[in-house]
Every structure is written in C-alpha cells, then in structure tokens.
Design a protein around this motif. Sequence first.
Motif, short mmCIF file in Angstrom:
data_model
loop_
_atom_site.label_atom_id
_atom_site.label_comp_id
_atom_site.label_asym_id
_atom_site.label_seq_id
_atom_site.Cartn_x
_atom_site.Cartn_y
_atom_site.Cartn_z
N THR A 13 0.76 -1.29 0.34
CA THR A 13 0.07 0.10 0.20
C THR A 13 0.87 1.30 -0.07
O THR A 13 1.65 1.52 0.78
N ILE A 14 0.76 2.17 -0.83
CA ILE A 14 1.68 3.51 -0.98
C ILE A 14 1.05 4.54 -0.88
O ILE A 14 1.59 5.48 -0.64
N SER A 15 -0.36 4.56 -1.05
CA SER A 15 -1.03 5.99 -0.60
C SER A 15 -2.48 5.49 -0.48
O SER A 15 -3.11 4.49 -0.90
N SER A 16 -3.08 6.45 0.19
CA SER A 16 -4.62 6.11 0.52
C SER A 16 -5.38 7.50 0.41
O SER A 16 -4.92 8.63 0.77
N ASN A 17 -6.67 7.45 0.06
CA ASN A 17 -7.55 8.81 -0.02
C ASN A 17 -8.90 8.20 0.27
O ASN A 17 -9.17 7.26 0.11
N ASP A 18 -9.51 9.15 0.98
CA ASP A 18 -10.75 8.92 1.61
C ASP A 18 -11.67 8.94 0.65
O ASP A 18 -11.66 9.60 -0.38
N TYR A 19 -12.70 7.82 0.62
CA TYR A 19 -13.78 7.93 -0.44
C TYR A 19 -15.23 7.69 -0.09
O TYR A 19 -15.23 6.43 0.71
N GLY A 20 -16.26 8.58 0.08
CA GLY A 20 -17.49 8.26 0.54
C GLY A 20 -17.23 8.43 2.15
O GLY A 20 -16.42 8.83 2.47
N GLU A 21 -18.38 7.79 2.84
CA GLU A 21 -18.36 7.99 4.20
C GLU A 21 -17.50 6.94 4.73
O GLU A 21 -16.85 7.20 5.84
N PHE A 22 -17.35 5.90 4.33
CA PHE A 22 -16.56 4.55 5.22
C PHE A 22 -15.54 4.29 4.32
O PHE A 22 -14.79 3.14 4.82
N ASP A 23 -15.42 4.42 3.15
CA ASP A 23 -14.41 3.58 2.29
C ASP A 23 -13.37 4.39 1.83
O ASP A 23 -13.15 5.66 2.29
N LYS A 24 -12.17 3.79 1.54
CA LYS A 24 -11.13 4.33 0.98
C LYS A 24 -10.50 3.98 -0.32
O LYS A 24 -10.81 2.59 -0.48
N ILE A 25 -9.84 4.74 -0.89
CA ILE A 25 -9.24 4.30 -2.36
C ILE A 25 -7.93 4.05 -1.89
O ILE A 25 -7.13 5.04 -1.43
N TYR A 26 -6.99 2.98 -2.21
CA TYR A 26 -5.77 2.63 -2.14
C TYR A 26 -4.95 2.52 -3.35
O TYR A 26 -5.49 2.09 -4.09
N ASN A 27 -3.87 3.21 -3.40
CA ASN A 27 -3.04 2.82 -4.40
C ASN A 27 -2.16 1.80 -3.98
O ASN A 27 -1.15 1.97 -3.06
N ILE A 28 -2.09 0.66 -4.64
CA ILE A 28 -1.27 -0.64 -4.24
C ILE A 28 -0.23 -0.85 -5.20
O ILE A 28 -0.85 -1.10 -6.71
N LEU A 29 0.94 -1.10 -4.85
CA LEU A 29 1.83 -1.50 -5.92
C LEU A 29 1.95 -2.92 -5.74
O LEU A 29 2.28 -3.60 -4.87
N SER A 30 1.89 -3.75 -7.29
CA SER A 30 1.80 -4.93 -7.03
C SER A 30 2.99 -5.39 -8.14
O SER A 30 3.27 -4.65 -8.98
N GLU A 31 3.22 -6.80 -7.95
CA GLU A 31 4.28 -7.37 -8.52
C GLU A 31 4.04 -7.36 -10.31
O GLU A 31 4.77 -7.04 -11.06
N SER A 32 2.67 -7.80 -10.43
CA SER A 32 2.22 -7.99 -11.77
C SER A 32 1.81 -6.97 -12.68
O SER A 32 1.80 -6.76 -13.69
N CYS A 38 -7.34 0.61 -5.89
CA CYS A 38 -8.52 -0.31 -5.40
C CYS A 38 -9.36 0.53 -4.48
O CYS A 38 -8.78 1.20 -3.44
N ILE A 39 -10.50 0.17 -4.54
CA ILE A 39 -11.61 0.76 -3.03
C ILE A 39 -11.63 -0.50 -2.28
O ILE A 39 -11.77 -1.63 -2.54
N ILE A 56 -0.75 2.74 5.08
CA ILE A 56 0.26 2.81 3.92
C ILE A 56 1.69 2.07 4.31
O ILE A 56 1.93 2.16 5.60
N PHE A 57 2.37 1.86 3.30
CA PHE A 57 3.71 1.06 3.49
C PHE A 57 3.65 -0.06 4.42
O PHE A 57 4.44 -0.32 5.26
N GLN A 58 2.43 -0.93 3.80
CA GLN A 58 2.39 -2.26 4.62
C GLN A 58 2.40 -3.11 3.12
O GLN A 58 1.78 -3.06 2.25
N LYS A 59 3.10 -4.49 3.51
CA LYS A 59 3.08 -5.53 2.43
C LYS A 59 1.74 -6.41 3.01
O LYS A 59 1.74 -6.77 3.96
N MET A 60 0.92 -6.64 2.02
CA MET A 60 -0.23 -7.47 2.30
C MET A 60 -0.73 -8.46 1.30
O MET A 60 -0.26 -8.42 0.14
N GLU A 61 -1.54 -9.51 1.87
CA GLU A 61 -1.96 -10.40 0.73
C GLU A 61 -3.64 -9.67 0.72
O GLU A 61 -4.23 -9.83 1.39
#
Lengths: 250, 205
Positions: A13-32, A38-39, A56-61
């Motif tokens: 996860t490299i950055s995030s923005n609030d979206y709507g009341e409860f959601d967030k949009i994350y920019n995720i760096l993936s290998e492929s 992603c919302i 942000i700055f977490q490696k996740m599955e």
Amino acid sequence: MQKTKYLNFEGITISSNDYGEFDKIYNILSESEGVISCIIKRIKKNNNPNYDSIDIFQKMEFKASVRENFWTIYEAKNKYSWLDRPINLAKLSSSNIIAELCIKFNSINENNTYIYHLVNICLSLISKNNILFSLIYFQIKILISEGIFPEINNCLSCNTKLTPDDYYLIFEIGGLSCSKCLTDNTKIKLLESEIRLIKYMSKIELSYNESDQKTIGNLDINLYKKISEYIKYHTTQEIKSEKIFFTSLN
Amino acid sequence: MNSSNKASISSVITELVGHLSQLPGIGPKTAERLAFHIIKAPESKIVSLSQSLVKAKQQLTFCKTCFIVTENDPCSICSNEFRDHKILCVVHDSIDAYAIENTNTYSGSYHILNGSISPMNGIGPNELTISQLLMRINNNLPNEIIIATNPTIEGDATSTYIINQIKNDEVKITRLAIGIPIGGDLDYTDNKTLTQAFNSRQPIR
C-alpha cells in the motif's frame, strides 16, 4: 460487459484517499500490475473481520474482484509493515517520495517486478534509517529502469574525457558535457565525487537481505536534489513530499 | 447515456451535478442521485437547505484559541469556565472534537490541528496549527496534553512531531489507547491491533 475476475495478489500500500463515508481508495503497488487503485469498502468502520488493520507502507495479501478495470478489495491480510511507531517525519516523507515516483512512472513502466522488489529494498533501508542512501539508490535505479539514466562517462558532444572541473549534466541530451561544448541548455553542475557515487550506485544491485548492511558515508542531500531536478525535467511534475522531507532534515 | 447527451437535456442539471460532485466523497453517480432528489423535493425544503448552506458559510468561523468551527469567538468550549482548561486534547478536525463531546466523558479544552501531516498532499507542520498549539502550551502550561490523532501512519507522524516539539518536561503527555473495539472478537482482531492492545493494557487492581 466484462465478466468479474477474482484475483489473489501480494502488494504494498503506497497511498490512500478517503472515498465516501466509510470507504477508502488505496494505491497498491503489485508485482504483476504495477500501481493499481483499489477501493476498500467500509474500511473506516474498522469492524470488518476480512480486513487486517490497513495503512500505508504495508505489504499485504489481497483478494480482489476486478470488473472493467475497477478493483475492489474484499479481503486483506497483513504480511509486513515497514514504518513502526513512533513514526518520524523524515521516514514518512521519504517513503512518500518513493510512492510518488512509483505513481509518476507507473504509466510507462514495464518492469513491474523489478520496481516491486526495488521498493521492498528501499522501504527496508528507510526503516533502518538509511534514508538518503535509499532515496538516491531508488532515483538511480528508476532512471535506469525507465531508460533515461544519463550517459556519464564522456562529453556527449566531443567524446573527450572530462576533467574534474567540468562535469555538467545536460538535461536535454541526457548526458555530461565539457565546458567547451556547453550550450544554453538546462544543466546542472556535478562534482567528481558525485559522478563516482552515481556510477557506483548504478552498478550495485542490492538484495532484500543486504538492505540492513548497506550504507555509504558522506552522502549529501545536494546529490539527491540534483538527480531530482533531472527527474522533474523528464516527468514535468513536482514531487510534493520533497518540501516536507527537506523540512524534516532541519 | 454519455455526458454530452446529459448536457443537452439540461445545463442546469449538469451545473448542479458538477457542483455536488466537487464535495468530498461524492462521485459523479452519487452527485446525479442527489441532484435528482433535490429536483423532486418540495421547494420549501430546498430553500431551507440552501439558506442553511449560506448561513453556515456566513456565520461560522474558527475559534482563535482552539480553532474549532464556531459561531462565536471564543467558542463555547474555550469560554466555558466550568471546563478544565489545564487539560488539552489535540485532534485533527472539529468533527473529531464533536465525536469526543458526544461521549460526555471529557471536560477539558481542545486544540484543532486542521488536518494531519500528509507529505504527498503537500501538508507539512507549517500548514497545521502546531505553532499556535506550542504557543498555547508555553502561555498556559497545561497539566496534561491528550494526543487524539487518528491511529494511522500520518496521524502517528503528526503526534510524534508534536511530542518532539514540546520542550517542557513538566507537561504530562498522553495518547488515546489503541485496542480491541467493544463488541469485537479477539480471534478476529488482527495482529497489529492485538499487539497495540497488549502494549496499552491497563492495571485493573
């Protein structure tokens, strides 16, 4: 209408923005796929057992559904976190610089696997306080990866060997020039020691395990600034996090 | 239906959708839904809504002491002599202060930072009210400062920065605990939250 695809992938996860009341949009760096937006629904309510705590700055599955290029994460498990608390400004802003560069170069980047592992290494360096080394290493490697790394062996115009006094990096031609061939082009003066460092760092290739051992003495913020000017010339965009990063060094 | 077709139906609707979609968290689809709801609603309700919007913009201001959104300066919290002004709770936004006020458990004063440090958005310490907070601490010497920033990386960086800037060792600094939500299950709590919960555990006897 496209069918919905379901994917499992690892990402940072490299950055995030609030979206709507409860959601967030994350920019995720993936290998492929490189950087994907992603919302993650209802993440701000923080009571969905399908999500670990995401920051942000977490490696996740991740488990995601994709439809017409619209990514929705429905499960996320934490694998590793680089920025441990308490988080200082220098670590946050330098990680942000790497994130911004990933996003800026994403549209033209085809070396997603290489960039993914590079970001792993550089975030690890930052977490161990090798901040300036990490940033300069990242700058140089991303320039090589994008094919805009400057020619730094001879004067590009007359091909003569350069003396210690006349190292000028010419932005337009993407290489060095001697003082005789110097024109009115956008340029920046490089010291001999800086050229040596750039050459050295362009040749080394760190593995993730080495990131806790690697460090170079006498690294100067001015070298970072000079390479950043060169990157800005090629991307025509400011890196917003830089201002805060420079503040954090004072 | 594409946007050019919509524009040809009514430029007024297009304009309204354009304005609504600029609000935070409102995408084009939600903006359209809101626009059509507004059109269908009774005129009196819409007039009342528009008057509220104008009134909020004209009459609300920021308290010059704590920077909370208020009708009067100083705000009702800063001017309330029954509150403990020696305890200062530092939050990101006015809405966070309202959330704490709703708990009826806190009777100190607030300091609103007007955001958190966010380098990617160009927001550093100078864009927040941190210097005013430090001035307030120096002038009033509070007994306790409660840092109630969000438990995110940016919220944590903001709190670390503030703590490092407070040079007065006599001031007690605390942070809101991070842990398991009420009604939550331990086996569904993720490792990071559980670790924090263990680290911030409280003695009960």
